[in-house]
Design an enzyme around this catalytic site. Structure first.
Site, PDB file in Angstrom:
ATOM      1  N   CYS A   2      10.069 -82.280   2.432  1.00  0.00           N
ATOM      2  CA  CYS A   2      11.208 -82.791   1.585  1.00  0.00           C
ATOM      3  C   CYS A   2      10.640 -82.645   0.254  1.00  0.00           C
ATOM      4  CB  CYS A   2      11.531 -84.119   1.858  1.00  0.00           C
ATOM      5  SG  CYS A   2      12.159 -84.490   3.361  1.00  0.00           S
ATOM      6  N   ARG A  27       9.135 -76.938   0.593  1.00  0.00           N
ATOM      7  CA  ARG A  27       8.795 -78.147   1.285  1.00  0.00           C
ATOM      8  C   ARG A  27      10.021 -78.515   2.328  1.00  0.00           C
ATOM      9  NH1 ARG A  27       4.617 -80.604  -1.506  1.00  0.00           N
ATOM     10  NH2 ARG A  27       5.031 -82.718  -0.543  1.00  0.00           N
ATOM     11  N   TRP A  74      13.702 -81.752   4.692  1.00  0.00           N
ATOM     12  CA  TRP A  74      13.172 -81.207   6.008  1.00  0.00           C
ATOM     13  C   TRP A  74      13.599 -82.411   7.103  1.00  0.00           C
ATOM     14  CZ3 TRP A  74       9.472 -82.746   9.832  1.00  0.00           C
ATOM     15  CH2 TRP A  74       9.119 -81.728  10.607  1.00  0.00           C
ATOM     16  N   ASN A  98      11.221 -89.224   0.350  1.00  0.00           N
ATOM     17  CA  ASN A  98      10.331 -88.543   1.101  1.00  0.00           C
ATOM     18  C   ASN A  98       9.619 -89.470   1.940  1.00  0.00           C
ATOM     19  OD1 ASN A  98      11.259 -86.207  -0.148  1.00  0.00           O
ATOM     20  ND2 ASN A  98       9.055 -85.836  -1.093  1.00  0.00           N
ATOM     21  N   GLY A  99       9.256 -88.927   3.156  1.00  0.00           N
ATOM     22  CA  GLY A  99       8.379 -89.976   4.001  1.00  0.00           C
ATOM     23  C   GLY A  99       9.076 -90.423   5.217  1.00  0.00           C
ATOM     24  N   GLU A 475      -5.267 -67.499  14.722  1.00  0.00           N
ATOM     25  CA  GLU A 475      -4.504 -67.553  13.283  1.00  0.00           C
ATOM     26  C   GLU A 475      -3.463 -66.358  13.452  1.00  0.00           C
ATOM     27  OE1 GLU A 475      -3.825 -69.069  11.267  1.00  0.00           O
ATOM     28  OE2 GLU A 475      -3.317 -67.867   9.340  1.00  0.00           O
ATOM     29  N   LYS A 479       0.761 -66.760  12.997  1.00  0.00           N
ATOM     30  CA  LYS A 479       1.292 -66.271  11.834  1.00  0.00           C
ATOM     31  C   LYS A 479       2.491 -65.490  12.510  1.00  0.00           C
ATOM     32  CE  LYS A 479      -0.053 -67.773   9.229  1.00  0.00           C
ATOM     33  NZ  LYS A 479      -0.671 -68.680   8.657  1.00  0.00           N
ATOM     34  N   GLU A 482       5.119 -67.870  14.085  1.00  0.00           N
ATOM     35  CA  GLU A 482       5.911 -68.739  12.938  1.00  0.00           C
ATOM     36  C   GLU A 482       6.970 -68.022  12.306  1.00  0.00           C
ATOM     37  OE1 GLU A 482       2.281 -69.690   9.943  1.00  0.00           O
ATOM     38  OE2 GLU A 482       3.872 -71.152  10.277  1.00  0.00           O
ATOM     39  N   HIS A 498      -9.772 -65.484  33.379  1.00  0.00           N
ATOM     40  CA  HIS A 498      -9.625 -66.694  34.001  1.00  0.00           C
ATOM     41  C   HIS A 498      -8.220 -67.339  33.759  1.00  0.00           C
ATOM     42  CE1 HIS A 498     -13.866 -67.237  34.082  1.00  0.00           C
ATOM     43  NE2 HIS A 498     -14.146 -66.776  32.849  1.00  0.00           N
ATOM     44  N   LYS A 598       6.668 -77.036   4.351  1.00  0.00           N
ATOM     45  CA  LYS A 598       5.140 -76.535   3.909  1.00  0.00           C
ATOM     46  C   LYS A 598       4.085 -77.554   4.060  1.00  0.00           C
ATOM     47  CE  LYS A 598       2.387 -73.735   1.955  1.00  0.00           C
ATOM     48  NZ  LYS A 598       1.978 -72.561   2.597  1.00  0.00           N
TER      49      LYS A 598
END
Ligand code: F6R
Length: 603
Positions: A2, A27, A74, A98-99, A475, A479, A482, A498, A598
């Site tokens: 947000c 964000r 968000w 926000n929060g 990583e 990438k 996402e 395994h 983000k």
């Protein structure tokens, strides 16, 4: 997670609010809204979906006035609908938040008993109702905000407008960041001053539990006890930074290309005495280092573990913050802890750092946002100088974290005399070579694009690597998943037999991260195992490695020759290109992948 903006300019703020939101859209982009305090009433415009929907709605149905607040969301509580979009209203009070308000259910129940009707499913809507109820009870605006925020459990940054006081904004925060900016004819509010980069000439940060009244002619700040706080303005550091794509199609692409510079700057910063000396004084006596982070930042720690073990002589524990936080771990003398975060605000990582400090551990943080909570609270901060990262998928922040970790291994190694002159020469050479090696990989974008076109219709992909390259495989898989939404998993190549080998068939792309290092021969055996099961091997190696395994490969990306210091940087960039071009080929929203934001400031 947000974004909040606010603006008082005495004339018309709507376009400034939308502009600020555009800079913060990375964000959160589930919905957006603005509220304006006009001469006699509050007006509001909200839209679900990305900011463009709000901007389009504003063209059709404009609202404007001398002061206003805005929000890009968000979604946490409540679906990403217009009804749940901020600002939320209650009896002449408008609020953006926000929060997370953790006790929102109890507060809702209480307010309902008092006859309040709610219009959204959000936790945030309790805030304007609480403030409005205290105003009705006769409290001043400052006191109403203070009483209301004292009722809240959780973290919040709030922008508040009152219908009966136009040309004024109020702001309050606990834990979630909020800053005020000043320009000659305007005062602005933002959860990140990047919103007004180039516009705000001076800034001041609000501390937890402070409340600010913001007018064009001045800002008044009160602390939690109602006492006036005298806070000096500082020159805005972000004025030089503008948020644009510089001719690239996406921020992610631009940020991939910014890596040579980000890394060179970070190397220089970590080698400088003002960073190296405090790092040594905090960590050099520790025998054990506990690295805690989330997502890509965690993989940076994982890729750097071999450096810290080999060059700094430290035992390294590595944990994902959301798990570490709830472990009942014993605390040992001589353990230092290191938190890695691009944003410096990730809720789980921050909570772990605070817990370690309480337990008396020494804390260091590798952080990209210098004004963030983690940068402020760690005993020592090692900066990554990547500049603002707007693409939601982290690229330059990751390689800048690697650069900072390499610098850390060197500083600690030198302080502990674990470092010999040959190592020093190797580090010096690597510092010089890495930006140039990355430039070389940037020139090989085309072969990564070919791989992307080949895998774009796959349902799944497997990434393999050993040692630091295991972290790179993880990583690379993160990438890809996402931004392209293709299911991808990274495995330690030695773990293949395994279990994961059961997944291999003629439709499965297997991307092997295989620089010619000490474990190349072992990884080559894994390639043979995959080939025997008709997996489609995509090999990332240097020329000799690629020649060696050519007969098994579906595709190859030939990369420059590397050693243990340079390889993670080189291979990271190739993996970023593969993910980027796959997403591009599939037409997904590269910079704003679905469901993500983000900066993850909630648990
Ligand atoms: C992935 C990505 C995330 C972040 C994670 C931690 O591309 O960006 O996995 O790395 O959310 O964020 P920071 O580094 O801000 O703590």
């Amino acid at each position: 997670m947000c974004g909040i903006v606010g603006m008082v300019n005495g004339r018309s703020v709507a376009q400034d609010l939308i502009h600020g939101l555009r800079n913060l859209e990375y964000r959160g982009y589930d919905s957006a809204g603005i509220a304006i305090a006009g001469r006699s009433a509050l007006s509001r415009l909200r839209a679900s979906g990305p900011l463009d929907s709000l901007a389009a709605a504003h063209k059709v149905d404009p609202i404007d006035g001398p002061s206003g607040i805005g929000h890009t969301r968000w979604a946490t509580h409540g679906a990403p609908t217009e009804q749940n979009a901020h600002p939320h209203f209650a009896d002449g009070v408008a609020v953006v938040h926000n929060g997370i308000i953790e006790n929102h259910a109890a507060l809702r129940a209480r307010l309902r008993e008092d006859g309040v009707a709610f219009n959204s499913d959000t936790d945030s809507e309790v805030v304007p109702h609480l403030i409005a109820s205290y105003r009705k009870a006769g409290l001043s605006r400052f006191d109403a905000i203070r009483e209301a925020t004292q009722m809240l459990e959780g973290q919040f940054a709030l922008g508040i407008l009152f219908e009966d006081e136009p040309r004024t904004l109020y702001a309050a925060r606990r834990e979630s960041p909020l800053a005020i900016g000043a320009a000659p004819k305007a005062v602005m509010l933002a959860s990140d001053m990047l919103a007004y980069a180039g516009r705000a000439e001076q800034t001041l940060a609000l501390e937890s539990d402070e409340i600010a009244r913001i007018r064009r002619d001045g800002v008044q700040i009160l602390n939690g006890r109602g006492e006036t706080v005298d806070r000096a303005w500082t020159a805005a550091t972000s004025t030089a930074v503008t948020v644009h794509k510089a001719g690239h199609r996406h921020f992610m692409h631009k940020e991939i290309f910014e890596q040579p510079e980000a890394i060179a700057k970070t190397f220089a910063a970590t080698a400088a005495e003002e960073v190296a000396a405090p790092v040594e004084s905090v960590l050099a006596d520790c025998n054990r280092l506990s690295i805690v982070a989330c997502g890509t930042s965690y993989y940076a720690g994982m890729a750097a573990r071999p450096w810290l073990e080999r060059y700094a002589g430290m035992a390294v524990d590595l944990d994902v913050a959301s798990e570490f936080r709830y472990r009942d771990r014993p605390c040992f003398a001589g353990t230092g802890s290191l938190y890695i975060s691009q944003s410096g605000e990730t809720a789980d990582s921050l909570a772990c750092m605070r817990d370690a400090k309480e337990k008396g551990e020494k804390t260091a943080a590798i952080v990209n946002v210098p004004t963030s909570a983690m940068a402020n609270e760690a005993d020592v901060t090692i900066p990554t100088l990547a500049g603002p990262e707007i693409g939601v998928a982290s690229t330059k922040a990751f390689t800048a974290q690697l650069a900072a970790l390499m610098g850390l291994a060197r500083s600690i190694g030198k302080a502990r005399a674990a470092f010999d002159p040959e190592m020093e020469t190797r580090f010096e050479t690597a510092y010089r070579m890495i930006p140039a090696l990355i430039e070389d990989v940037l020139d090989r974008e085309g072969s990564c694009e070919t791989v992307a076109r080949a895998i774009k219709n796959s349902k799944s992909a497997i990434f393999l690597g050993r040692g630091a390259n295991h972290a790179l495989a993880m990583e690379g898989a993160l990438k890809l998943k996402e931004i392209s939404y293709i299911h991808a998993e990274g495995f330690a190549a030695g773990e293949l037999k395994h279990g994961p080998i059961a997944l291999i068939d003629e439709a499965m792309p297997v991307i092997v991260v295989a620089p010619r290092d000490g474990s190349f021969a072992k990884t080559a055996s894994n390639v043979e195992e995959v080939a025997a099961r008709h997996g489609k091997i995509i090999l990332l190696s240097d020329e000799e490695g690629c020649d060696h395994l050519a007969k098994h490969c579906w595709h190859q990306v030939v990369l420059p020759e590397t050693d243990d210091l340079t390889a993670p940087f080189v291979y990271a960039v190739a993996l970023q290109f593969i993910a980027y071009h796959t997403a591009l080929a599939l037409g997904t929203d590269v910079d704003r992948p679905r469901n993500l934001a983000k900066s993850v400031t909630v648990e």
